[in-house]
Design a protein around this motif. Structure first.
Motif, PDB file in Angstrom:
ATOM      1  N   VAL A 109     -19.988   5.090  55.574  1.00 39.52           N
ATOM      2  CA  VAL A 109     -20.137   3.787  54.463  1.00 39.52           C
ATOM      3  C   VAL A 109     -19.517   4.370  53.360  1.00 39.52           C
ATOM      4  O   VAL A 109     -20.161   4.617  52.255  1.00 39.52           O
ATOM      5  CB  VAL A 109     -21.181   3.035  54.653  1.00 39.52           C
ATOM      6  N   LEU A 110     -18.645   3.389  52.176  1.00 39.00           N
ATOM      7  CA  LEU A 110     -17.977   4.484  51.565  1.00 39.00           C
ATOM      8  C   LEU A 110     -18.422   3.310  50.751  1.00 39.00           C
ATOM      9  O   LEU A 110     -17.597   1.679  51.553  1.00 39.00           O
ATOM     10  CB  LEU A 110     -16.774   4.708  51.301  1.00 39.00           C
ATOM     11  N   SER A 111     -18.825   3.160  49.122  1.00 35.49           N
ATOM     12  CA  SER A 111     -19.359   1.270  48.875  1.00 35.49           C
ATOM     13  C   SER A 111     -17.928   1.765  47.275  1.00 35.49           C
ATOM     14  O   SER A 111     -18.042   3.146  46.698  1.00 35.49           O
ATOM     15  CB  SER A 111     -20.321   1.604  47.906  1.00 35.49           C
ATOM     16  N   VAL A 112     -17.544   0.484  47.660  1.00 30.84           N
ATOM     17  CA  VAL A 112     -17.058   0.510  46.062  1.00 30.84           C
ATOM     18  C   VAL A 112     -16.761  -0.832  45.566  1.00 30.84           C
ATOM     19  O   VAL A 112     -16.493  -1.659  46.603  1.00 30.84           O
ATOM     20  CB  VAL A 112     -15.319   1.121  45.840  1.00 30.84           C
ATOM     21  N   ALA A 113     -17.309  -1.286  44.342  1.00 31.26           N
ATOM     22  CA  ALA A 113     -16.873  -2.591  43.857  1.00 31.26           C
ATOM     23  C   ALA A 113     -18.188  -4.092  44.797  1.00 31.26           C
ATOM     24  O   ALA A 113     -17.100  -4.880  44.547  1.00 31.26           O
ATOM     25  CB  ALA A 113     -15.389  -3.257  43.304  1.00 31.26           C
ATOM     26  N   THR A 115     -17.346  -3.475  48.123  1.00 32.71           N
ATOM     27  CA  THR A 115     -17.652  -3.456  49.201  1.00 32.71           C
ATOM     28  C   THR A 115     -17.900  -3.064  49.871  1.00 32.71           C
ATOM     29  O   THR A 115     -17.260  -1.648  49.194  1.00 32.71           O
ATOM     30  CB  THR A 115     -15.837  -3.641  48.930  1.00 32.71           C
ATOM     31  N   GLU A 116     -17.996  -2.815  51.160  1.00 29.76           N
ATOM     32  CA  GLU A 116     -18.502  -1.232  51.833  1.00 29.76           C
ATOM     33  C   GLU A 116     -16.783  -1.095  52.651  1.00 29.76           C
ATOM     34  O   GLU A 116     -16.146  -2.482  52.892  1.00 29.76           O
ATOM     35  CB  GLU A 116     -19.636  -1.619  52.821  1.00 29.76           C
ATOM     36  N   LEU A 117     -16.536   0.493  52.970  1.00 36.64           N
ATOM     37  CA  LEU A 117     -15.680   0.734  53.467  1.00 36.64           C
ATOM     38  C   LEU A 117     -16.082   1.877  54.592  1.00 36.64           C
ATOM     39  O   LEU A 117     -16.246   2.412  54.733  1.00 36.64           O
ATOM     40  CB  LEU A 117     -14.650   1.165  53.018  1.00 36.64           C
ATOM     41  N   ARG A 118     -15.981   1.238  56.309  1.00 35.67           N
ATOM     42  CA  ARG A 118     -16.461   1.812  57.553  1.00 35.67           C
ATOM     43  C   ARG A 118     -15.837   3.019  57.574  1.00 35.67           C
ATOM     44  O   ARG A 118     -15.126   3.074  58.506  1.00 35.67           O
ATOM     45  CB  ARG A 118     -17.221   1.064  58.470  1.00 35.67           C
ATOM     46  N   VAL A 119     -16.318   4.272  57.574  1.00 38.51           N
ATOM     47  CA  VAL A 119     -15.407   5.186  58.323  1.00 38.51           C
ATOM     48  C   VAL A 119     -14.890   5.116  59.737  1.00 38.51           C
ATOM     49  O   VAL A 119     -16.430   5.592  60.521  1.00 38.51           O
ATOM     50  CB  VAL A 119     -15.695   6.447  57.967  1.00 38.51           C
ATOM     51  N   LEU A 120     -13.857   5.086  60.335  1.00 36.98           N
ATOM     52  CA  LEU A 120     -13.347   5.375  61.799  1.00 36.98           C
ATOM     53  C   LEU A 120     -12.607   6.248  61.994  1.00 36.98           C
ATOM     54  O   LEU A 120     -11.429   6.897  61.429  1.00 36.98           O
ATOM     55  CB  LEU A 120     -12.850   4.122  62.115  1.00 36.98           C
ATOM     56  N   VAL A 121     -13.374   7.702  62.277  1.00 40.11           N
ATOM     57  CA  VAL A 121     -12.136   8.469  63.360  1.00 40.11           C
ATOM     58  C   VAL A 121     -11.385   8.090  64.036  1.00 40.11           C
ATOM     59  O   VAL A 121     -11.810   8.481  65.115  1.00 40.11           O
ATOM     60  CB  VAL A 121     -13.271  10.090  62.866  1.00 40.11           C
ATOM     61  N   THR A 122     -10.242   8.546  64.094  1.00 35.00           N
ATOM     62  CA  THR A 122      -9.063   7.969  65.428  1.00 35.00           C
ATOM     63  C   THR A 122      -7.830   9.261  65.517  1.00 35.00           C
ATOM     64  O   THR A 122      -6.991   9.382  65.332  1.00 35.00           O
ATOM     65  CB  THR A 122      -8.405   6.468  64.530  1.00 35.00           C
ATOM     66  N   HIS A 133     -12.562   0.384  57.270  1.00 35.13           N
ATOM     67  CA  HIS A 133     -12.381  -0.914  57.858  1.00 35.13           C
ATOM     68  C   HIS A 133     -14.006  -1.482  57.321  1.00 35.13           C
ATOM     69  O   HIS A 133     -14.411  -1.307  56.746  1.00 35.13           O
ATOM     70  CB  HIS A 133     -13.287  -1.295  59.456  1.00 35.13           C
ATOM     71  N   ALA A 134     -12.913  -2.527  56.138  1.00 38.48           N
ATOM     72  CA  ALA A 134     -13.370  -3.264  55.773  1.00 38.48           C
ATOM     73  C   ALA A 134     -13.929  -4.828  56.286  1.00 38.48           C
ATOM     74  O   ALA A 134     -13.335  -5.134  56.117  1.00 38.48           O
ATOM     75  CB  ALA A 134     -12.728  -2.899  54.020  1.00 38.48           C
ATOM     76  N   LEU A 137     -13.669  -7.776  53.923  1.00 41.23           N
ATOM     77  CA  LEU A 137     -12.164  -8.376  53.591  1.00 41.23           C
ATOM     78  C   LEU A 137     -11.611  -8.859  54.570  1.00 41.23           C
ATOM     79  O   LEU A 137     -10.301  -8.944  54.157  1.00 41.23           O
ATOM     80  CB  LEU A 137     -11.807  -6.966  52.937  1.00 41.23           C
ATOM     81  N   GLY A 138     -12.140  -8.010  55.588  1.00 45.45           N
ATOM     82  CA  GLY A 138     -11.358  -8.747  57.218  1.00 45.45           C
ATOM     83  C   GLY A 138      -9.967  -7.913  58.022  1.00 45.45           C
ATOM     84  O   GLY A 138      -8.613  -7.848  58.191  1.00 45.45           O
ATOM     85  N   VAL A 139     -10.321  -6.676  57.120  1.00 46.17           N
ATOM     86  CA  VAL A 139      -8.888  -5.512  57.236  1.00 46.17           C
ATOM     87  C   VAL A 139      -9.308  -4.325  57.424  1.00 46.17           C
ATOM     88  O   VAL A 139     -10.219  -3.949  57.666  1.00 46.17           O
ATOM     89  CB  VAL A 139      -7.908  -5.633  55.415  1.00 46.17           C
ATOM     90  N   VAL A 140      -8.412  -3.442  58.232  1.00 50.08           N
ATOM     91  CA  VAL A 140      -8.494  -1.982  58.836  1.00 50.08           C
ATOM     92  C   VAL A 140      -7.390  -1.417  58.308  1.00 50.08           C
ATOM     93  O   VAL A 140      -6.257  -1.516  58.161  1.00 50.08           O
ATOM     94  CB  VAL A 140      -8.810  -2.081  59.649  1.00 50.08           C
ATOM     95  N   PHE A 141      -7.381  -0.038  57.205  1.00 47.96           N
ATOM     96  CA  PHE A 141      -6.493   0.894  56.675  1.00 47.96           C
ATOM     97  C   PHE A 141      -6.022   2.077  57.666  1.00 47.96           C
ATOM     98  O   PHE A 141      -7.733   2.859  57.957  1.00 47.96           O
ATOM     99  CB  PHE A 141      -6.985   1.466  55.585  1.00 47.96           C
ATOM    100  N   THR A 142      -4.814   1.600  58.480  1.00 50.87           N
ATOM    101  CA  THR A 142      -5.291   2.889  59.273  1.00 50.87           C
ATOM    102  C   THR A 142      -4.158   4.143  59.773  1.00 50.87           C
ATOM    103  O   THR A 142      -4.253   4.529  60.573  1.00 50.87           O
ATOM    104  CB  THR A 142      -4.364   2.062  60.326  1.00 50.87           C
ATOM    105  N   GLY A 143      -4.107   4.132  58.215  1.00 50.91           N
ATOM    106  CA  GLY A 143      -3.002   5.541  57.552  1.00 50.91           C
ATOM    107  C   GLY A 143      -1.991   5.187  58.878  1.00 50.91           C
ATOM    108  O   GLY A 143      -1.006   4.739  59.078  1.00 50.91           O
TER     109      GLY A 143
END
Length: 206
Positions: A109-113, A115-122, A133-134, A137-143
């Motif tokens: 889990v990465l934290s910024v301001a 907000t937690e960003l959960r790491v999903l290895v795919t 996955h945040a 915020l209801g979002v996932v950044f999928t590269g």
């Protein structure tokens, strides 16, 4: 706060080079941010960041169009570059004399301001492709793992169609249907919009 910047450049692998537009994502507030895949144009990214503190530069994978400016921005902002260690062979093609600073691990889990960003290895598009996955915020950044309309490309070195389908099926489609998918290239989508098409992708092998 999620900010979006499009930068343009090239992607090179396996002897070919292609023109590409990349999505750069910035997550944070007016004091600190995380940069996700800040590609091609370090000056444009730096201008968007302005005087905010960069806590991390996260690379979803190590294809050159996603990491080519990571060391430069790391030096400018004094921020660590984070990458899954399975991406090492690809990273070394672009930056043979400079290692990433920290590893991305599944479940981290990465934290910024606040907000937690959960790491999903795919894995699939590349060996250590990673999504963030945040939930708040209801979002996932999928590269380049999942796009609007299908999975990322798997026809080049260090990629696997079976692996990317397994990653999408087992990890990404398990997220709430309303989750917004912010991709590495092109338009955003939602998990719910993409989920019904999984079997179609498998049938056509793309």
């Amino acid at each position: 706060m999620i900010e979006h910047l499009v930068t343009s450049g090239t992607f090179s692998l396996d002897g070919g080079t292609w023109e590409v537009d990349n999505n750069v994502w910035i997550v944070g507030d007016d004091r600190e941010v995380v940069l996700i895949d800040p590609a091609h144009d370090a000056d444009a990214v730096a201008a968007q960041v302005a005087d905010r503190r960069v806590t991390a530069i996260v690379c979803t994978h190590a294809h050159d169009d996603h990491v080519n400016q990571a060391p430069e921005l790391s030096q400018r902002f004094g921020a660590p570059v984070l990458l899954n260690p399975d991406e090492a062979p690809l990273w070394e093609l672009t930056h043979p004399d400079r290692l990433p600073d920290e590893e991305l691990r599944d479940g981290q889990v990465l934290s910024v301001a606040g907000t937690e960003l959960r790491v999903l290895v795919t894995p699939g598009h590349s060996p250590g492709s990673t999504c963030l996955h945040a939930p708040e915020l209801g979002v996932v950044f999928t590269g380049d793992t999942l796009f609007r309309g299908g999975p990322g490309a798997t026809g080049r070195s260090w990629s696997s169609f079976d692996d990317i389908i397994a990653s999408i099926r087992g990890t990404l489609l398990a997220l709430p249907a309303e989750t917004t998918v912010h991709t590495g290239h092109g338009e955003s989508t939602t998990i719910g919009a993409e989920a019904p098409h999984l079997e179609e992708w498998i049938a056509r092998g793309c």
